[in-house]
Scaffold this active site. Structure first.
Site, PDB file in Angstrom:
ATOM      1  N   THR A  43       0.829  -1.195   0.000  1.00  0.00           N
ATOM      2  CA  THR A  43       0.000   0.000   0.000  1.00  0.00           C
ATOM      3  C   THR A  43       0.872   1.258   0.000  1.00  0.00           C
ATOM      4  OG1 THR A  43      -1.939   1.020   1.025  1.00  0.00           O
ATOM      5  CG2 THR A  43      -0.318   0.082   2.528  1.00  0.00           C
ATOM      6  N   LYS A  47       4.184   1.564  -3.266  1.00  0.00           N
ATOM      7  CA  LYS A  47       3.803   0.785  -4.454  1.00  0.00           C
ATOM      8  C   LYS A  47       4.876   0.850  -5.545  1.00  0.00           C
ATOM      9  CE  LYS A  47      -1.167   0.804  -3.707  1.00  0.00           C
ATOM     10  NZ  LYS A  47      -2.497   1.083  -4.206  1.00  0.00           N
ATOM     11  N   ASN A  68      -0.065  -3.526  -6.577  1.00  0.00           N
ATOM     12  CA  ASN A  68      -0.642  -3.492  -5.228  1.00  0.00           C
ATOM     13  C   ASN A  68      -0.614  -4.846  -4.540  1.00  0.00           C
ATOM     14  OD1 ASN A  68      -2.770  -4.591  -6.769  1.00  0.00           O
ATOM     15  ND2 ASN A  68      -4.293  -3.849  -5.322  1.00  0.00           N
ATOM     16  N   ASP A  84      -6.389  -4.031  -8.300  1.00  0.00           N
ATOM     17  CA  ASP A  84      -7.381  -2.949  -8.193  1.00  0.00           C
ATOM     18  C   ASP A  84      -8.236  -2.835  -9.458  1.00  0.00           C
ATOM     19  OD1 ASP A  84      -7.022  -2.024  -5.614  1.00  0.00           O
ATOM     20  OD2 ASP A  84      -5.441  -0.610  -6.168  1.00  0.00           O
ATOM     21  N   GLY A 109     -10.013  12.002 -10.602  1.00  0.00           N
ATOM     22  CA  GLY A 109      -8.765  11.579  -9.960  1.00  0.00           C
ATOM     23  C   GLY A 109      -7.796  11.099 -11.016  1.00  0.00           C
ATOM     24  N   GLY A 111      -4.600   9.521  -9.702  1.00  0.00           N
ATOM     25  CA  GLY A 111      -3.582   8.803  -8.949  1.00  0.00           C
ATOM     26  C   GLY A 111      -3.576   7.319  -9.308  1.00  0.00           C
ATOM     27  N   GLY A 112      -2.955   6.522  -8.447  1.00  0.00           N
ATOM     28  CA  GLY A 112      -2.822   5.092  -8.715  1.00  0.00           C
ATOM     29  C   GLY A 112      -4.168   4.407  -8.906  1.00  0.00           C
ATOM     30  N   THR A 135      -5.416  18.492 -11.004  1.00  0.00           N
ATOM     31  CA  THR A 135      -4.202  18.858 -11.742  1.00  0.00           C
ATOM     32  C   THR A 135      -4.382  18.382 -13.186  1.00  0.00           C
ATOM     33  OG1 THR A 135      -3.003  18.426  -9.690  1.00  0.00           O
ATOM     34  CG2 THR A 135      -1.677  18.695 -11.695  1.00  0.00           C
ATOM     35  N   LEU A 203     -14.738   5.257  -4.590  1.00  0.00           N
ATOM     36  CA  LEU A 203     -13.731   4.276  -4.167  1.00  0.00           C
ATOM     37  C   LEU A 203     -13.479   4.311  -2.667  1.00  0.00           C
ATOM     38  CD1 LEU A 203     -13.244   3.807  -7.166  1.00  0.00           C
ATOM     39  CD2 LEU A 203     -10.802   3.891  -6.736  1.00  0.00           C
ATOM     40  N   TYR A 205     -14.077   3.967   1.160  1.00  0.00           N
ATOM     41  CA  TYR A 205     -14.961   3.061   1.913  1.00  0.00           C
ATOM     42  C   TYR A 205     -14.983   3.388   3.408  1.00  0.00           C
ATOM     43  CZ  TYR A 205     -10.386   0.800   1.991  1.00  0.00           C
ATOM     44  OH  TYR A 205      -9.032   0.567   2.080  1.00  0.00           O
TER      45      TYR A 205
HETATM   46  P1  NAP Z   1      -3.261   8.934  -4.858  1.00  0.00           P
HETATM   47  O1  NAP Z   1      -2.427   8.185  -5.840  1.00  0.00           O
HETATM   48  O2  NAP Z   1      -2.615   9.663  -3.732  1.00  0.00           O
HETATM   49  O3  NAP Z   1      -4.175   9.973  -5.712  1.00  0.00           O
HETATM   50  C1  NAP Z   1      -4.959  10.907  -5.035  1.00  0.00           C
HETATM   51  C2  NAP Z   1      -5.881  11.596  -6.021  1.00  0.00           C
HETATM   52  O4  NAP Z   1      -6.785  12.421  -5.250  1.00  0.00           O
HETATM   53  C3  NAP Z   1      -5.171  12.534  -6.993  1.00  0.00           C
HETATM   54  O5  NAP Z   1      -5.838  12.494  -8.237  1.00  0.00           O
HETATM   55  C4  NAP Z   1      -5.346  13.900  -6.316  1.00  0.00           C
HETATM   56  O6  NAP Z   1      -5.357  14.977  -7.219  1.00  0.00           O
HETATM   57  C5  NAP Z   1      -6.737  13.750  -5.765  1.00  0.00           C
HETATM   58  N1  NAP Z   1      -6.998  14.679  -4.663  1.00  0.00           N
HETATM   59  C6  NAP Z   1      -6.470  14.659  -3.426  1.00  0.00           C
HETATM   60  N2  NAP Z   1      -6.972  15.663  -2.678  1.00  0.00           N
HETATM   61  C7  NAP Z   1      -7.854  16.325  -3.475  1.00  0.00           C
HETATM   62  C8  NAP Z   1      -8.703  17.452  -3.287  1.00  0.00           C
HETATM   63  N3  NAP Z   1      -8.751  18.107  -2.104  1.00  0.00           N
HETATM   64  N4  NAP Z   1      -9.500  17.834  -4.312  1.00  0.00           N
HETATM   65  C9  NAP Z   1      -9.481  17.195  -5.496  1.00  0.00           C
HETATM   66  N5  NAP Z   1      -8.690  16.109  -5.746  1.00  0.00           N
HETATM   67  C10 NAP Z   1      -7.894  15.687  -4.743  1.00  0.00           C
HETATM   68  O7  NAP Z   1      -4.330   7.971  -4.165  1.00  0.00           O
HETATM   69  P2  NAP Z   1      -4.902   6.597  -4.758  1.00  0.00           P
HETATM   70  O8  NAP Z   1      -4.039   5.487  -4.319  1.00  0.00           O
HETATM   71  O9  NAP Z   1      -5.200   6.794  -6.189  1.00  0.00           O
HETATM   72  O10 NAP Z   1      -6.263   6.463  -3.922  1.00  0.00           O
HETATM   73  C11 NAP Z   1      -7.375   7.308  -4.177  1.00  0.00           C
HETATM   74  C12 NAP Z   1      -8.536   6.859  -3.300  1.00  0.00           C
HETATM   75  O11 NAP Z   1      -8.994   5.576  -3.730  1.00  0.00           O
HETATM   76  C13 NAP Z   1      -8.196   6.729  -1.813  1.00  0.00           C
HETATM   77  O12 NAP Z   1      -9.269   7.272  -1.056  1.00  0.00           O
HETATM   78  C14 NAP Z   1      -8.111   5.238  -1.597  1.00  0.00           C
HETATM   79  O13 NAP Z   1      -8.466   4.852  -0.278  1.00  0.00           O
HETATM   80  C15 NAP Z   1      -9.137   4.732  -2.596  1.00  0.00           C
HETATM   81  N6  NAP Z   1      -8.882   3.341  -3.034  1.00  0.00           N
HETATM   82  C16 NAP Z   1      -9.861   2.439  -2.798  1.00  0.00           C
HETATM   83  C17 NAP Z   1      -9.689   1.134  -3.198  1.00  0.00           C
HETATM   84  C18 NAP Z   1     -10.772   0.126  -2.952  1.00  0.00           C
HETATM   85  O14 NAP Z   1     -10.497  -1.072  -3.018  1.00  0.00           O
HETATM   86  N7  NAP Z   1     -11.991   0.565  -2.715  1.00  0.00           N
HETATM   87  C19 NAP Z   1      -8.503   0.736  -3.851  1.00  0.00           C
HETATM   88  C20 NAP Z   1      -7.515   1.702  -4.089  1.00  0.00           C
HETATM   89  C21 NAP Z   1      -7.719   3.014  -3.660  1.00  0.00           C
HETATM   90  P3  NAP Z   1      -3.982  15.673  -7.726  1.00  0.00           P
HETATM   91  O15 NAP Z   1      -3.566  14.860  -8.933  1.00  0.00           O
HETATM   92  O16 NAP Z   1      -4.373  17.065  -8.043  1.00  0.00           O
HETATM   93  O17 NAP Z   1      -3.004  15.577  -6.583  1.00  0.00           O
END
Ligand code: NAP
Length: 266
Positions: A43, A47, A68, A84, A109, A111-112, A135, A203, A205
């Protein structure tokens, strides 16, 4: 979740949390080549680091750019995988009650997790995928990465761009793949502009009902949080480690009390 599945399968193994400083990650990965390991879950924020330490990265994980989970082969080789993307597909299709094929999807979004979501949508045959991110260059980079994957139309834009709003107005599925709702309060999607037939998938939870899910339900839309994706991706990893599938309901029962009580998860 994983330990409930090990118990149900009669496998003498434990899924254990290792909270590591960065310097401790390479020795941990090296140890996982030993016969006592089935694999690793990975995590944030490791990663990418773990991806650089494994012996091989599976094609989909390579394309998505995120590992992951890691599978140990009988010979002690470590293979980086991404669960994922298929986990999102399973969770979203369960919520939709249909395939992602042919749908117009908006993903917020870049991110990953968003990479896995967009890859899943394009490979499932989505008709159009619009990616909006705070962004704009990150959204554009994500979309470029998947050039040649699937045949669906794709658009990248800033979160507040007109293109995102226009895509939301006709979306079949709107996905929050940001940390908003968990880390920051509020929501990234204006549910007021979605058609009545749209589905919202968050996404996040924890909390179990985010502001986005609540707003979507208040509008009468079908909506779900990320718990089914969490369960599906874990069941896929478990199957890759053990060869035993079908553990979703065991895992769902085990994780439900934890998800209902965020303090227990923290
Ligand atoms: P990450 O790589 O850190 O990406 C974060 C994303 O959120 C980026 O696109 C970022 O935008 C955006 N962001 C953060 N703060 C923001 C704000 N205030 N306003 C608008 N956009 C914002 O995180 P990740 O690993 O992709 O995870 C994203 C979410 O998915 C997390 O909540 C995680 O818990 C969830 N997730 C869930 C599962 C599941 O199995 N359900 C699996 C994986 C992840 P910028 O590009 O502008 O920084």
């Amino acid at each position: 979740m994983h330990n409930a599945a090990f118990d149900a399968a009669g496998i003498d193994a434990r899924y254990e949390l290792a909270e590591l400083e960065e310097a401790d990650v390479p020795p941990m990965v090296a140890a996982a080549r030993g016969p006592g390991f089935l694999g690793l879950g990975v995590t944030a924020p490791y990663k990418q680091l773990v991806a650089s330490l494994v012996d091989e990265i599976e094609g989909d994980a390579e394309t998505i750019g995120a590992v992951n989970n890691v599978v140990r082969t009988d010979e002690g080789r470590l293979i980086g995988i991404n669960t994922d993307a298929p986990g999102f597909r399973a969770g979203a299709e369960l919520t939709l009650g249909r395939s992602l094929a042919g749908l117009d999807v908006v993903v917020v979004g870049a991110g990953g997790a968003a990479h896995a979501v967009v890859f899943a949508c394009l490979t499932a045959g989505a008709h159009r995928v619009t990616v909006g991110d705070r962004t704009p260059t990150s959204a554009a980079t994500l979309v470029e990465r998947f050039d040649g994957i699937g045949t669906g139309q794709r658009t990248a834009a800033g979160l507040d761009d007109r293109a995102v709003r226009a895509a939301l107005e006709t979306a079949d599925l709107a996905v929050n793949a940001t940390t908003v709702g968990m880390v920051d309060p509020g929501m990234t999607i204006d549910v007021g502009v979605l058609p009545a037939s749209a589905t919202v998938f968050d996404l996040v939870y924890v909390p179990a009902e985010t502001a986005l899910v609540r707003a979507a339900r208040d509008r009468g839309l079908r909506a779900a949080n990320g718990s089914e994706m969490l369960i599906a991706q874990a069941a896929i990893a478990f199957e890759r480690w053990t060869g035993i599938g079908g553990m979703e309901s065991v895992m769902r029962d085990a994780v439900a009390p934890l998800l209902a009580d965020p303090a227990a998860v923290a």
